[in-house]
Scaffold this active site. Structure first.
Site, PDB file in Angstrom:
ATOM      1  N   ASP A  43       0.963  -1.138   0.088  1.00 17.96           N
ATOM      2  CA  ASP A  43       0.004  -0.013   0.125  1.00 17.96           C
ATOM      3  C   ASP A  43       1.079   1.244  -0.030  1.00 17.96           C
ATOM      4  O   ASP A  43       2.072   1.196   0.373  1.00 17.96           O
ATOM      5  CB  ASP A  43      -0.922   0.108   1.140  1.00 17.96           C
ATOM      6  N   ASP A  71       4.134   1.641  -4.243  1.00 17.20           N
ATOM      7  CA  ASP A  71       3.019   2.397  -5.075  1.00 17.20           C
ATOM      8  C   ASP A  71       2.704   1.358  -6.188  1.00 17.20           C
ATOM      9  O   ASP A  71       3.589   1.057  -7.165  1.00 17.20           O
ATOM     10  CB  ASP A  71       3.774   3.577  -5.996  1.00 17.20           C
ATOM     11  N   TYR A 163     -12.178   4.495 -14.326  1.00 14.81           N
ATOM     12  CA  TYR A 163     -12.315   3.644 -13.338  1.00 14.81           C
ATOM     13  C   TYR A 163     -13.619   2.396 -14.007  1.00 14.81           C
ATOM     14  O   TYR A 163     -13.156   1.398 -13.750  1.00 14.81           O
ATOM     15  CB  TYR A 163     -13.043   4.074 -12.040  1.00 14.81           C
ATOM     16  N   LYS A 167     -12.358  -1.561 -14.661  1.00 21.07           N
ATOM     17  CA  LYS A 167     -13.154  -2.615 -14.139  1.00 21.07           C
ATOM     18  C   LYS A 167     -13.621  -3.418 -14.814  1.00 21.07           C
ATOM     19  O   LYS A 167     -14.054  -4.545 -14.774  1.00 21.07           O
ATOM     20  CB  LYS A 167     -14.095  -1.888 -12.977  1.00 21.07           C
ATOM     21  N   VAL A 196     -19.904  -1.128  -1.023  1.00 21.43           N
ATOM     22  CA  VAL A 196     -19.528  -1.434   0.248  1.00 21.43           C
ATOM     23  C   VAL A 196     -19.323  -0.283   1.225  1.00 21.43           C
ATOM     24  O   VAL A 196     -18.784   0.653   0.744  1.00 21.43           O
ATOM     25  CB  VAL A 196     -18.127  -2.318   0.101  1.00 21.43           C
TER      26      VAL A 196
END
Length: 256
Positions: A43, A71, A163, A167, A196
């Site tokens: 992370d 990264d 994004y 995905k 979530v």
């Protein structure tokens, strides 16, 4: 967490998780440590990640969890960490490509540079992490790769094309590599979460209005929590799912 199921096959497996310092990723780290796996995660959030390691070592004194600052858009650095994990813990046999960023952006403002950056943080690293663990899994006799998707593009969510495009592409990545890696007993699946309720989502995107929309669209009128995603990830990583590959497992309360 309230997860109760035990998977004996996960004990001492080497598990590598991207984006494990917060949100769903942190819950994944905790869930696999609780199963007795040897967990390594990367992370960019160093303070949060180090705090997670300290918390888990107090909760599970015999647990094995290792944090590597990295990264994931820096592919040589990611490859180097995966090589280091093999030396320190043994061959990685479970890979969870969890890291992503759903930062909103207007399609009219997107530059070629920003487009590439969105794909790099949401898609490119998944392929190169798989490429990096392949030799380790092959030598170990098999493994499980779990690529994280998103329900956002299924429901035509706008406001973040970098994004949603990334995905959607995860499904193609999963199915193609499942064919390539199958002869080596390496399984590749997509895990697609719904909306979530992580701290990030609650603080930035979930308003009273969106909460009502979530409840309206889900068949099951309960909040979707990170541990619900972890429950599916544990199954897909375990030997109990030994003939599951090239599939998309959706955990969204029945939205899509």
């Amino acid at each position: 967490m309230t997860l109760t199921n035990r998977y004996p096959s996960l004990a001492n497996k080497v598990v590598f998780i991207t984006g494990g310092g917060s949100g769903i990723g942190a819950t994944l780290v905790a869930a696999f440590v609780a199963q007795g796996a040897k967990v390594a995660f990367v992370d960019i959030l160093q303070q949060e990640s180090q705090a997670l390691v300290q918390q888990l070592m107090q909760q599970y004194p015999q647990g094995k969890v290792h944090f590597y600052p990295c990264d994931i858009t820096d592919i040589p650095a990611l490859q180097a960490v995966i090589a280091d994990v093999e030396v320190a813990l043994g061959p990685v046999t479970v890979l969870l490509n969890n890291a992503a960023s759903d930062t909103r952006h207007d399609f009219q403002d997107v530059t070629p540079e920003y487009w590439d950056q969105r794909l790099n943080v949401n898609l490119r690293h998944q392929f190169f992490a798989i490429q990096a663990v392949f030799a380790q899994m092959k030598a170990a006799g098999g493994g499980s790769i779990i690529n994280f998707g998103s329900m956002s593009w299924y429901e035509s969510q706008g406001g973040m094309p970098g994004y949603t495009t990334s995905k959607a592409a995860v499904l193609g990545l999963t199915r193609g590599l499942a064919r390539d890696l199958g002869p080596y007993q390496i399984r590749v699946n997509t895990l697609t979460p719904g909306w979530v309720m992580t701290e990030r989502q609650l603080s930035q995107w979930v308003t009273p209005e969106t909460a009502k929309d979530i409840e309206k669209n889900q068949c099951l009128k309960q909040q979707l929590l990170p541990e619900d995603i972890a429950a599916m990830a544990l199954f897909l990583a375990s030997d109990d799912s030994k003939l599951c590959t090239a599939q998309n497992f959706i955990v969204d309360g029945g939205w899509i």
